[in-house]
Every structure is written in structure tokens, then in C-alpha cells.
Design a protein around this motif. Structure first.
Motif, PDB file in Angstrom:
ATOM      1  N   ALA A  50      43.734  23.273  47.108  1.00 63.55           N
ATOM      2  CA  ALA A  50      42.359  23.601  46.732  1.00 63.55           C
ATOM      3  C   ALA A  50      42.025  22.942  45.399  1.00 63.55           C
ATOM      4  CB  ALA A  50      42.207  25.119  46.618  1.00 63.55           C
ATOM      5  N   THR A  51      40.769  22.647  45.208  1.00 64.92           N
ATOM      6  CA  THR A  51      40.268  22.169  43.920  1.00 64.92           C
ATOM      7  C   THR A  51      39.030  22.987  43.572  1.00 64.92           C
ATOM      8  OG1 THR A  51      38.969  20.451  45.026  1.00 64.92           O
ATOM      9  CG2 THR A  51      41.142  19.816  44.194  1.00 64.92           C
ATOM     10  N   PRO A  52      38.791  23.223  42.295  1.00 70.15           N
ATOM     11  CA  PRO A  52      37.628  24.024  41.905  1.00 70.15           C
ATOM     12  C   PRO A  52      36.313  23.409  42.372  1.00 70.15           C
ATOM     13  CG  PRO A  52      39.176  23.883  40.103  1.00 70.15           C
ATOM     14  CD  PRO A  52      39.667  22.922  41.153  1.00 70.15           C
ATOM     15  N   SER A  53      35.355  24.273  42.632  1.00 70.84           N
ATOM     16  CA  SER A  53      34.040  23.858  43.119  1.00 70.84           C
ATOM     17  C   SER A  53      33.079  23.678  41.956  1.00 70.84           C
ATOM     18  CB  SER A  53      33.496  24.909  44.088  1.00 70.84           C
ATOM     19  OG  SER A  53      32.123  24.695  44.341  1.00 70.84           O
ATOM     20  N   LEU A  54      32.659  22.433  41.715  1.00 77.27           N
ATOM     21  CA  LEU A  54      31.660  22.196  40.674  1.00 77.27           C
ATOM     22  C   LEU A  54      30.340  22.853  41.024  1.00 77.27           C
ATOM     23  CD1 LEU A  54      32.266  18.490  39.585  1.00 77.27           C
ATOM     24  CD2 LEU A  54      32.520  20.541  38.184  1.00 77.27           C
ATOM     25  N   ASP A  55      30.028  22.925  42.313  1.00 76.02           N
ATOM     26  CA  ASP A  55      28.790  23.590  42.735  1.00 76.02           C
ATOM     27  C   ASP A  55      28.795  25.054  42.295  1.00 76.02           C
ATOM     28  OD1 ASP A  55      27.790  21.302  43.897  1.00 76.02           O
ATOM     29  OD2 ASP A  55      28.449  21.814  45.924  1.00 76.02           O
ATOM     30  N   ALA A  56      29.938  25.714  42.440  1.00 78.33           N
ATOM     31  CA  ALA A  56      30.038  27.119  42.042  1.00 78.33           C
ATOM     32  C   ALA A  56      29.968  27.261  40.519  1.00 78.33           C
ATOM     33  CB  ALA A  56      31.338  27.729  42.569  1.00 78.33           C
ATOM     34  N   ILE A  57      30.643  26.365  39.806  1.00 78.39           N
ATOM     35  CA  ILE A  57      30.644  26.424  38.342  1.00 78.39           C
ATOM     36  C   ILE A  57      29.241  26.197  37.774  1.00 78.39           C
ATOM     37  CG2 ILE A  57      31.473  25.240  36.255  1.00 78.39           C
ATOM     38  CD1 ILE A  57      34.102  24.719  37.783  1.00 78.39           C
ATOM     39  N   LEU A  58      28.489  25.309  38.400  1.00 77.57           N
ATOM     40  CA  LEU A  58      27.176  24.930  37.875  1.00 77.57           C
ATOM     41  C   LEU A  58      26.025  25.715  38.492  1.00 77.57           C
ATOM     42  CD1 LEU A  58      27.688  21.046  37.832  1.00 77.57           C
ATOM     43  CD2 LEU A  58      27.880  22.640  35.913  1.00 77.57           C
ATOM     44  N   ALA A  59      26.320  26.614  39.423  1.00 76.81           N
ATOM     45  CA  ALA A  59      25.268  27.358  40.117  1.00 76.81           C
ATOM     46  C   ALA A  59      24.467  28.225  39.155  1.00 76.81           C
ATOM     47  CB  ALA A  59      25.875  28.223  41.207  1.00 76.81           C
ATOM     48  N   GLU A  60      23.157  28.289  39.371  1.00 78.16           N
ATOM     49  CA  GLU A  60      22.302  29.130  38.529  1.00 78.16           C
ATOM     50  C   GLU A  60      22.662  30.597  38.693  1.00 78.16           C
ATOM     51  OE1 GLU A  60      17.538  30.119  37.863  1.00 78.16           O
ATOM     52  OE2 GLU A  60      18.160  28.429  39.117  1.00 78.16           O
TER      53      GLU A  60
ATOM     54  N   PHE B  95      42.107  28.889  42.216  1.00 82.40           N
ATOM     55  CA  PHE B  95      43.496  29.210  42.539  1.00 82.40           C
ATOM     56  C   PHE B  95      43.864  28.800  43.957  1.00 82.40           C
ATOM     57  CE2 PHE B  95      42.017  32.230  39.335  1.00 82.40           C
ATOM     58  CZ  PHE B  95      43.013  32.119  38.368  1.00 82.40           C
ATOM     59  N   ASP B  96      45.081  28.256  44.100  1.00 84.57           N
ATOM     60  CA  ASP B  96      45.665  28.041  45.417  1.00 84.57           C
ATOM     61  C   ASP B  96      46.007  29.372  46.062  1.00 84.57           C
ATOM     62  OD1 ASP B  96      45.516  25.334  45.762  1.00 84.57           O
ATOM     63  OD2 ASP B  96      47.561  24.905  45.133  1.00 84.57           O
ATOM     64  N   ASP B  97      46.569  30.270  45.254  1.00 83.73           N
ATOM     65  CA  ASP B  97      46.910  31.626  45.692  1.00 83.73           C
ATOM     66  C   ASP B  97      46.271  32.570  44.683  1.00 83.73           C
ATOM     67  OD1 ASP B  97      48.102  34.140  46.148  1.00 83.73           O
ATOM     68  OD2 ASP B  97      49.935  33.226  46.928  1.00 83.73           O
ATOM     69  N   LEU B  98      45.173  33.192  45.094  1.00 83.02           N
ATOM     70  CA  LEU B  98      44.385  33.999  44.173  1.00 83.02           C
ATOM     71  C   LEU B  98      45.178  35.196  43.655  1.00 83.02           C
ATOM     72  CD1 LEU B  98      41.499  34.140  42.966  1.00 83.02           C
ATOM     73  CD2 LEU B  98      40.875  35.616  44.885  1.00 83.02           C
ATOM     74  N   SER B  99      45.799  35.948  44.555  1.00 79.93           N
ATOM     75  CA  SER B  99      46.519  37.156  44.165  1.00 79.93           C
ATOM     76  C   SER B  99      47.703  36.855  43.257  1.00 79.93           C
ATOM     77  CB  SER B  99      47.003  37.910  45.409  1.00 79.93           C
ATOM     78  OG  SER B  99      45.908  38.306  46.218  1.00 79.93           O
ATOM     79  N   ALA B 100      48.355  35.720  43.507  1.00 75.06           N
ATOM     80  CA  ALA B 100      49.512  35.330  42.698  1.00 75.06           C
ATOM     81  C   ALA B 100      49.103  34.562  41.452  1.00 75.06           C
ATOM     82  CB  ALA B 100      50.472  34.493  43.536  1.00 75.06           C
ATOM     83  N   GLN B 101      47.790  34.310  41.304  1.00 74.95           N
ATOM     84  CA  GLN B 101      47.272  33.554  40.164  1.00 74.95           C
ATOM     85  C   GLN B 101      47.942  32.182  40.060  1.00 74.95           C
ATOM     86  OE1 GLN B 101      44.754  35.090  37.381  1.00 74.95           O
ATOM     87  NE2 GLN B 101      44.338  35.379  39.557  1.00 74.95           N
ATOM     88  N   LYS B 102      48.154  31.560  41.210  1.00 74.56           N
ATOM     89  CA  LYS B 102      48.706  30.206  41.254  1.00 74.56           C
ATOM     90  C   LYS B 102      47.549  29.222  41.165  1.00 74.56           C
ATOM     91  CE  LYS B 102      51.366  27.016  44.143  1.00 74.56           C
ATOM     92  NZ  LYS B 102      52.022  26.827  45.467  1.00 74.56           N
ATOM     93  N   PRO B 103      47.471  28.442  40.083  1.00 77.45           N
ATOM     94  CA  PRO B 103      46.290  27.598  39.874  1.00 77.45           C
ATOM     95  C   PRO B 103      46.168  26.462  40.872  1.00 77.45           C
ATOM     96  CG  PRO B 103      47.955  27.137  38.219  1.00 77.45           C
ATOM     97  CD  PRO B 103      48.436  28.324  38.981  1.00 77.45           C
TER      98      PRO B 103
END
Length: 342
Positions: A14-24, A36-44
Motif C-alpha cells: 500500500a502507499t498513502p493516498s494523496l487524495d485523502a491527505i489533500l481532501a477538503e 499502513f500495510d497492517d493498520l492494527s499492527a501499525q506496520k507502515p
């Protein structure tokens, strides 16, 4: 066909979503950012870098996991004193958690909230996300939340209190700098230290430079460095000043919300009166505890600073946001520091 099928079964990171970061309007779920690749494990995810501060802010003794994301091809600009200047599309992510028992800090850890600072065209935006009971995702909480915490301290004593997830205005209260929201932690002096990355332990400033998410930084040996306040081998003055810088100076600085107090606790402040030595308070209310000076050399019990740091009473305690319980180790450090002042 065989090659295509082999490619198809390779799980893409996974890679972070710029659309989500920049969303109004911010996403309702933390997972929508793709941090996160694994949200619960906080694996970036790819491009998301973990980091830590030499001296961190005390937040009810919560464990904290910190991450930074800078868009590919861009970099933050180094600053010797203030937080680095991050490009649009960057994000700072911090998760707060509590173990069931601090004698076993890596076991049965409960994720409570994740805060995100998003660098948009208009400036920084701050949002808090509350983790669900299943520990599978976190939901946006603009109005904040209250969470009951029950744990066991390092000495075996039970501890229960109500933790506060900040609302939008409270985020602004701490992150205000010259009238705008700004990051607090990612400064040269806080990041100039080692971190145990998956590929080995490296200096964070040098690693950020190597990853090309930071530009303009000197060699670590030439950059400012704040000590770890818990490091008994470091000079006492530096340890105390580092603690005050991180815990208090986001407000108590010339550009901060508490500038009218005249008490400036930034690490680089050189005027003893400005950081409280034999300084009388601007306003003497119940927050002064009847004491005459912010810091009275040699007399912790005659110092307003100690009275407010030791307190857990609303309207008296400092910092006024972000904690409900005391920090006995920090209190002991500051007492020792004031006792040694002349």
C-alpha cells in the motif's frame, strides 16, 4: 501467461493516498489514508517512515508511535531551530496506546487514538481518529472523545483514569504558531538521535536525508541536539530544559498562545529571567499557589513552575491539555534542577 499470473499473485504494498491527505473533508476512517500495510499492527506502508523524539511530550504516560510521509520526489526543508518546512501532501501520524501492564509494555497494548497532521495548500490540518474496540480501524472524532483507561503501573499499582481525545479546537490550542497550525516535534534537536529501523540503527537526520525526505540538513555532528531527559548521564540543565521545551514551550514562547505570560521555555532561550528564574508572574491567581516567582533558585517549593507541574487540578496544572495524571519522574528532575540553581 505464466509471468502474468505470477505478477498477479504478488501482493502490492500500500502507499498513502494523496487524495485523502489533500481532501477538503477528511476521511471518516483512518484506513482510507493508506498510511499502513497492517493498520492494527501499525506496520507502515511504502514511503511512511517511523521516527521518535529524543525527549517526547508526556501524555498520561501513553505509548506513542510516530510516522512521517513526504510525497515522492519532494522533501522537507531543514531548519536549525523550528519544525521543518514540509511540502504539500506531507503527513505526520501519531498513535497513542496503553499496555494492560507497564511491567510488560509490549504485551496486550490497546490502541486508543491516532492523530494526523496533513499539509494542504492552505496550511496544516489536524484530525483525531478513535480506535474501535476490535482494534481494526479508527474513526474520525471532530468533537473529541473520552476513553476510560485501566492499566497497571511499572511498580505494580493499578491505575484508572479517563483519557481525552482532543477536539478540533484543542488541536489548534497546542499547535498554534504565529496564528497558524504547525508541527511541534519534527525539529532538528528532537530528531538528532538514533532510531532502530528495520534495516539497522541509524541517526534519524541522516536517514531522512538518505531517504530524500529532508533537504539541507548538515551532518548530525553539526546539528543541534536535545538530550533524552531520562538520560542520567546527560547534563541536568539540558535534561530539564529539554523537558520544558517539549512539554511547555509550544505555548510558552514568544510566538505561542501564552506569550503574554512573559515566560518563554524554548530550549534555546538564554535569558534566565525569560525562562522563569526570579521572574514574577504577570497575573497572580490560584495558579500561582501563593508563590512569588516562576522559578525561585534553590527552592522548588517556592516556585510556581513546580506547583503547576505537580498539580493535576484543572485550571492549575500545566500543561493544561494532554494529561490527567502526574509525571513523578519529571517532577523529581525539575526539583533537582531548581535545587541546583543559584
Amino acid at each position: 501467461m505464466i509471468l502474468l499470473s505470477l505478477v498477479a499473485i504478488q501482493p502490492a504494498r500500500a502507499t498513502p493516498s494523496l487524495d485523502a491527505i489533500l481532501a477538503e473533508k477528511p476521511p471518516k476512517l483512518l484506513s482510507e489514508y493508506g498510511f499502513f500495510d497492517d493498520l492494527s499492527a501499525q506496520k507502515p506502508a511504502a514511503g511512511v517512515v517511523p521516527f521518535q523524539l529524543n525527549t517526547p511530550l508526556f501524555s498520561d504516560n501513553a505509548q506513542k508511535l510516530r510516522f512521517v510521509f513526504v510525497p515522492d520526489g519532494k522533501a522537507a526543508t531543514y531548519d536549525e531551530t523550528e519544525a521543518f518546512a514540509f511540502p504539500v501532501g506531507s503527513a505526520l501520524v501519531k498513535t497513542f496506546a496503553f499496555p494492560a501492564d507497564y511491567r510488560k509494555p509490549g504485551e496486550n497494548v490497546r490502541l486508543i487514538e491516532t492523530r494526523v497532521l496533513l499539509r494542504q495548500e492552505s496550511g496544516w490540518q489536524a484530525w483525531a481518529y478513535l480506535w474501535n474496540a476490535e482494534q481494526t480501524n479508527a474513526s474520525l472524532k471532530i468533537a473529541g472523545a473520552k476513553v476510560d483507561i485501566a492499566t497497571v503501573t511499572a511498580d505494580g499499582s493499578p491505575l484508572a483514569f479517563t483519557y481525552s481525545v482532543p477536539n478540533k479546537n484543542q488541536c489548534k490550542g497546542c499547535h498554534a504558531f504565529n496564528g497558524s497550525i504547525a508541527p511541534l516535534g519534527p525539529k532538528a534537536r528532537n530528531l538528532n538521535g538514533d532510531f532502530a529501523y528495520a534495516g539497522g540503527t541509524k541517526n534519524q537526520l541522516e536517514q531522512w536525508t538518505a531517504l530524500k525526505i529532508l533537504s539541507g540538513a548538515p551532518a548530525a555532528s553539526a546539528a543541534p541536539k536535545a538530550p533524552d531527559w531520562r538520560d542520567a548521564s546527560a547534563p541536568l540543565d539540558g535534561r530539564a530544559r529539554a523537558w520544558l521545551d517539549v512539554n511547555c514551550a509550544h505555548c510558552h514562547r514568544r510566538e505561542g498562545p501564552a506569550s503574554n505570560s512573559g515566560l518563554f521555555l524554548t530550549f534555546g532561550e538564554t535569558d534566565p529571567v525569560a525562562y522563569g528564574v526570579l521572574k514574577r508572574p504577570v497575573a497572580a491567581g490560584r495558579g500561582s499557589g501563593g508563590r512569588e516567582f516562576d522559578i525561585k533558585p534553590g527552592d522548588p517549593d517556592g516556585s510556581i513552575l513546580m506547583y503547576r507541574v505537580e498539580s493535576t487540578e484543572a485550571g492549575v496544572m500545566m500543561p493544561e491539555l494532554g494529561r490527567h495524571i502526574g509525571d513523578p519522574q519529571a517532577v523529581a528532575l525539575l526539583r533537582q534542577w531548581i535545587e541546583g540553581l543559584h
